[in-house]
Design a protein around this motif. Structure first.
Motif, mmCIF file in Angstrom:
data_model
loop_
_atom_site.group_PDB
_atom_site.id
_atom_site.type_symbol
_atom_site.label_atom_id
_atom_site.label_comp_id
_atom_site.label_asym_id
_atom_site.label_seq_id
_atom_site.Cartn_x
_atom_site.Cartn_y
_atom_site.Cartn_z
ATOM 1 N N PHE A 87 0.842 -1.194 0.000
ATOM 2 C CA PHE A 87 0.000 0.000 0.000
ATOM 3 C C PHE A 87 0.872 1.237 0.000
ATOM 4 O O PHE A 87 2.082 1.169 0.251
ATOM 5 C CB PHE A 87 -0.957 0.012 1.205
ATOM 6 C CG PHE A 87 -0.286 0.301 2.531
ATOM 7 C CD1 PHE A 87 -0.371 1.558 3.116
ATOM 8 C CD2 PHE A 87 0.432 -0.696 3.196
ATOM 9 C CE1 PHE A 87 0.245 1.819 4.335
ATOM 10 C CE2 PHE A 87 1.041 -0.447 4.420
ATOM 11 C CZ PHE A 87 0.946 0.819 4.986
ATOM 12 N N ALA A 88 0.269 2.364 -0.288
ATOM 13 C CA ALA A 88 0.985 3.645 -0.296
ATOM 14 C C ALA A 88 0.757 4.361 1.031
ATOM 15 O O ALA A 88 -0.391 4.627 1.407
ATOM 16 C CB ALA A 88 0.497 4.509 -1.451
ATOM 17 N N LEU A 89 1.830 4.648 1.732
ATOM 18 C CA LEU A 89 1.730 5.378 2.998
ATOM 19 C C LEU A 89 2.159 6.832 2.840
ATOM 20 O O LEU A 89 1.563 7.731 3.428
ATOM 21 C CB LEU A 89 2.597 4.696 4.057
ATOM 22 C CG LEU A 89 2.614 5.335 5.445
ATOM 23 C CD1 LEU A 89 1.211 5.388 6.047
ATOM 24 C CD2 LEU A 89 3.569 4.589 6.375
ATOM 25 N N ASP A 90 3.178 7.068 2.028
ATOM 26 C CA ASP A 90 3.734 8.419 1.884
ATOM 27 C C ASP A 90 2.968 9.212 0.818
ATOM 28 O O ASP A 90 3.508 9.593 -0.216
ATOM 29 C CB ASP A 90 5.216 8.340 1.524
ATOM 30 C CG ASP A 90 5.893 9.708 1.584
ATOM 31 O OD1 ASP A 90 5.336 10.627 2.222
ATOM 32 O OD2 ASP A 90 6.978 9.852 0.991
ATOM 33 N N VAL A 91 1.677 9.434 1.084
ATOM 34 C CA VAL A 91 0.821 10.200 0.175
ATOM 35 C C VAL A 91 -0.055 11.124 1.011
ATOM 36 O O VAL A 91 -0.262 10.903 2.202
ATOM 37 C CB VAL A 91 -0.065 9.283 -0.706
ATOM 38 C CG1 VAL A 91 0.785 8.449 -1.643
ATOM 39 C CG2 VAL A 91 -0.963 8.398 0.154
ATOM 40 N N ARG A 132 0.302 9.087 5.549
ATOM 41 C CA ARG A 132 1.599 9.354 6.192
ATOM 42 C C ARG A 132 1.690 8.883 7.642
ATOM 43 O O ARG A 132 2.783 8.678 8.145
ATOM 44 C CB ARG A 132 1.990 10.832 6.074
ATOM 45 C CG ARG A 132 2.240 11.244 4.630
ATOM 46 C CD ARG A 132 3.100 12.500 4.485
ATOM 47 N NE ARG A 132 3.491 12.657 3.095
ATOM 48 C CZ ARG A 132 2.756 13.296 2.188
ATOM 49 N NH1 ARG A 132 1.605 13.876 2.534
ATOM 50 N NH2 ARG A 132 3.153 13.366 0.930
ATOM 51 N N GLU A 133 0.584 8.712 8.308
ATOM 52 C CA GLU A 133 0.590 8.126 9.643
ATOM 53 C C GLU A 133 -0.174 6.806 9.590
ATOM 54 O O GLU A 133 -1.189 6.693 8.899
ATOM 55 C CB GLU A 133 -0.078 9.069 10.657
ATOM 56 C CG GLU A 133 0.631 10.395 10.848
ATOM 57 C CD GLU A 133 1.995 10.243 11.498
ATOM 58 O OE1 GLU A 133 2.193 9.229 12.226
ATOM 59 O OE2 GLU A 133 2.852 11.123 11.293
ATOM 60 N N ALA A 167 2.850 2.684 17.259
ATOM 61 C CA ALA A 167 1.732 3.251 18.009
ATOM 62 C C ALA A 167 0.708 2.166 18.251
ATOM 63 O O ALA A 167 0.713 1.111 17.613
ATOM 64 C CB ALA A 167 1.101 4.409 17.226
ATOM 65 N N VAL A 168 -0.184 2.447 19.176
ATOM 66 C CA VAL A 168 -1.323 1.557 19.407
ATOM 67 C C VAL A 168 -2.411 1.898 18.394
ATOM 68 O O VAL A 168 -2.674 3.076 18.121
ATOM 69 C CB VAL A 168 -1.854 1.707 20.840
ATOM 70 C CG1 VAL A 168 -3.188 0.981 21.024
ATOM 71 C CG2 VAL A 168 -0.823 1.181 21.842
ATOM 72 N N ALA A 169 -3.019 0.866 17.832
ATOM 73 C CA ALA A 169 -4.197 1.038 16.975
ATOM 74 C C ALA A 169 -5.395 0.616 17.816
ATOM 75 O O ALA A 169 -5.706 -0.576 17.911
ATOM 76 C CB ALA A 169 -4.088 0.168 15.727
ATOM 77 N N PRO A 170 -6.069 1.560 18.478
ATOM 78 C CA PRO A 170 -7.086 1.200 19.475
ATOM 79 C C PRO A 170 -8.334 0.534 18.904
ATOM 80 O O PRO A 170 -9.063 -0.138 19.636
ATOM 81 C CB PRO A 170 -7.429 2.547 20.125
ATOM 82 C CG PRO A 170 -7.061 3.564 19.107
ATOM 83 C CD PRO A 170 -5.879 3.014 18.371
ATOM 84 N N ALA A 171 -8.578 0.718 17.607
ATOM 85 C CA ALA A 171 -9.772 0.121 17.000
ATOM 86 C C ALA A 171 -9.361 -0.589 15.716
ATOM 87 O O ALA A 171 -9.827 -0.270 14.631
ATOM 88 C CB ALA A 171 -10.826 1.185 16.725
ATOM 89 N N SER A 172 -8.463 -1.561 15.851
ATOM 90 C CA SER A 172 -7.861 -2.197 14.680
ATOM 91 C C SER A 172 -8.803 -3.143 13.952
ATOM 92 O O SER A 172 -8.813 -3.199 12.733
ATOM 93 C CB SER A 172 -6.599 -2.957 15.100
ATOM 94 O OG SER A 172 -5.875 -3.410 13.983
ATOM 95 N N ARG A 173 -9.591 -3.901 14.703
ATOM 96 C CA ARG A 173 -10.533 -4.847 14.103
ATOM 97 C C ARG A 173 -11.841 -4.805 14.884
ATOM 98 O O ARG A 173 -11.835 -4.669 16.111
ATOM 99 C CB ARG A 173 -9.997 -6.277 14.115
ATOM 100 C CG ARG A 173 -8.725 -6.460 13.341
ATOM 101 C CD ARG A 173 -8.331 -7.922 13.220
ATOM 102 N NE ARG A 173 -9.216 -8.647 12.305
ATOM 103 C CZ ARG A 173 -8.955 -9.872 11.843
ATOM 104 N NH1 ARG A 173 -7.854 -10.499 12.225
ATOM 105 N NH2 ARG A 173 -9.780 -10.464 11.012
ATOM 106 N N THR A 174 -12.931 -4.926 14.174
ATOM 107 C CA THR A 174 -14.244 -4.909 14.820
ATOM 108 C C THR A 174 -15.024 -6.148 14.408
ATOM 109 O O THR A 174 -15.135 -6.452 13.218
ATOM 110 C CB THR A 174 -15.035 -3.653 14.430
ATOM 111 O OG1 THR A 174 -14.307 -2.495 14.839
ATOM 112 C CG2 THR A 174 -16.400 -3.641 15.110
#
Length: 250
Positions: A71-75, A79-80, A190-197
Motif C-alpha cells: 500500500f501507499a503510505l507516503d501520500v 503518512r501516519e 503506536a497503538v491502533a485502538p480500533a484495529s478490528r471490529t
C-alpha cells in the motif's frame, strides 16, 4: 528450528492454496467467523499470491503462513499509520490496487503457525522472511498491526500500557509476539485502538463462545484482547480489538 522447512510464496506454489486454508491455527472462533476479515484474507490469497508466504515441512504439510499487502503510505491524507489498524490498511491496499497507485510500504496482516510447531522459532523465521520479501520488492518499510500473543491473559489492561511493558532482565518487550518483531529489527510505532471490529447477534456470540451473553455490559471472552460489549436491550454484541503497530525500516 528444523532445517527441513521450506518457505515460499503462494505464487511459486499455487497448489498449496487449499492446504493453506486447512492448516490448523489458534485463532479464537469469533475471529474466524468475522465475515469481512475472512473475505479479505481470501481476496489476498486469490489476488496477491506473491504476498502470501507458505511454510511446509518435510512431508509437504503446510505448518505456517503469512499474508501481507502492499500500500501507499507516503501520500497526502495518510503518512501516519491508522488508529483503525488492520481494517484500515486493507482498505488502503485494495483501493490502491484498484486505482493503480504505486505502493511504497508492505504490511503484514496475518501470521499463523500451526499448534504443533509453535515455540520452535518459526515465528521469527517468518518475520525475517517477510522483511526479505519487502526488501526484494523495493519497499522502504514493513509494518504490521500486531495482535499481541499474551494480551488475552489481561483483557482489562489498556493496550497503551501493555504494549510498552518490558522485561527487567533484558529490556525487551513483555509480550512474546512483539518481542519477536523487536528482535528482528522493528520498533513499536503506536497503538491502533480500533484495529478490528467483530459484531454479531447475541445468538452468534453464544455459538462462538459458549457464554450466555444475558446481561448488558462488558463480557470477558477467552481469546479476546479486551472485553466484548454486550447489549441485551438491542440484541447484539461488539468486539473492538486494539492492535500494536510495529515498523521495520529496511
Amino acid at each position: 528450528m528444523d532445517d527441513d522447512l521450506t518457505i515460499t510464496t503462494l505464487a511459486e506454489r499455487p497448489g498449496l492454496r487449499d492446504p493453506l486454508w486447512r492448516m490448523p491455527n489458534t485463532w479464537p472462533e469469533f475471529m474466524r467467523n468475522e465475515p469481512l476479515g475472512t473475505a479479505d484474507d481470501e481476496r489476498i490469497v486469490a489476488e496477491l499470491p506473491e504476498y502470501v508466504l507458505v511454510v511446509t515441512d518435510s512431508r509437504g504439510e503446510v505448518v505456517a503462513r503469512a499474508l501481507s499487502v502492499p500500500f501507499a503510505l507516503d501520500v497526502d491524507g495518510r503518512r501516519e499509520l491508522p488508529p483503525t489498524g488492520w481494517d484500515h490498511v486493507l482498505v488502503w491496499a485494495f483501493s490502491d490496487a484498484l486505482g493503480g497507485r504505486k505502493a511504497d510500504t508492505m504490511s503484514a496482516v496475518e501470521t499463523a503457525v500451526a499448534p504443533g510447531v509453535q515455540r520452535r522459532g518459526l515465528s521469527g523465521r517468518l518475520v525475517r522472511a517477510l522483511r526479505e520479501q519487502a526488501r526484494v520488492r523495493g519497499f522502504k518499510e514493513l509494518v504490521a498491526p500486531l495482535r499481541p500473543s499474551a494480551k488475552h491473559l489481561e483483557p482489562d489492561t489498556p493496550m497503551s500500557e501493555y504494549a510498552f511493558r518490558s522485561r527487567e532482565a533484558d529490556g525487551l518487550p513483555h509480550d512474546p509476539w512483539i518481542r519477536v518483531h523487536i528482535r528482528a529489527g522493528a520498533v513499536i510505532g503506536a497503538v491502533a485502538p480500533a484495529s478490528r471490529t467483530v459484531s454479531g447477534s447475541l445468538d452468534q456470540w453464544r455459538a462462538w463462545t459458549g457464554l450466555p451473553f444475558d446481561s448488558d455490559g462488558p463480557v470477558t471472552v477467552p481469546g479476546a484482547l479486551v472485553p466484548v460489549h454486550c447489549s441485551v436491550t438491542h440484541g447484539h454484541a461488539v468486539y473492538t480489538e486494539p492492535n500494536v503497530w510495529v515498523r521495520h525500516r529496511l
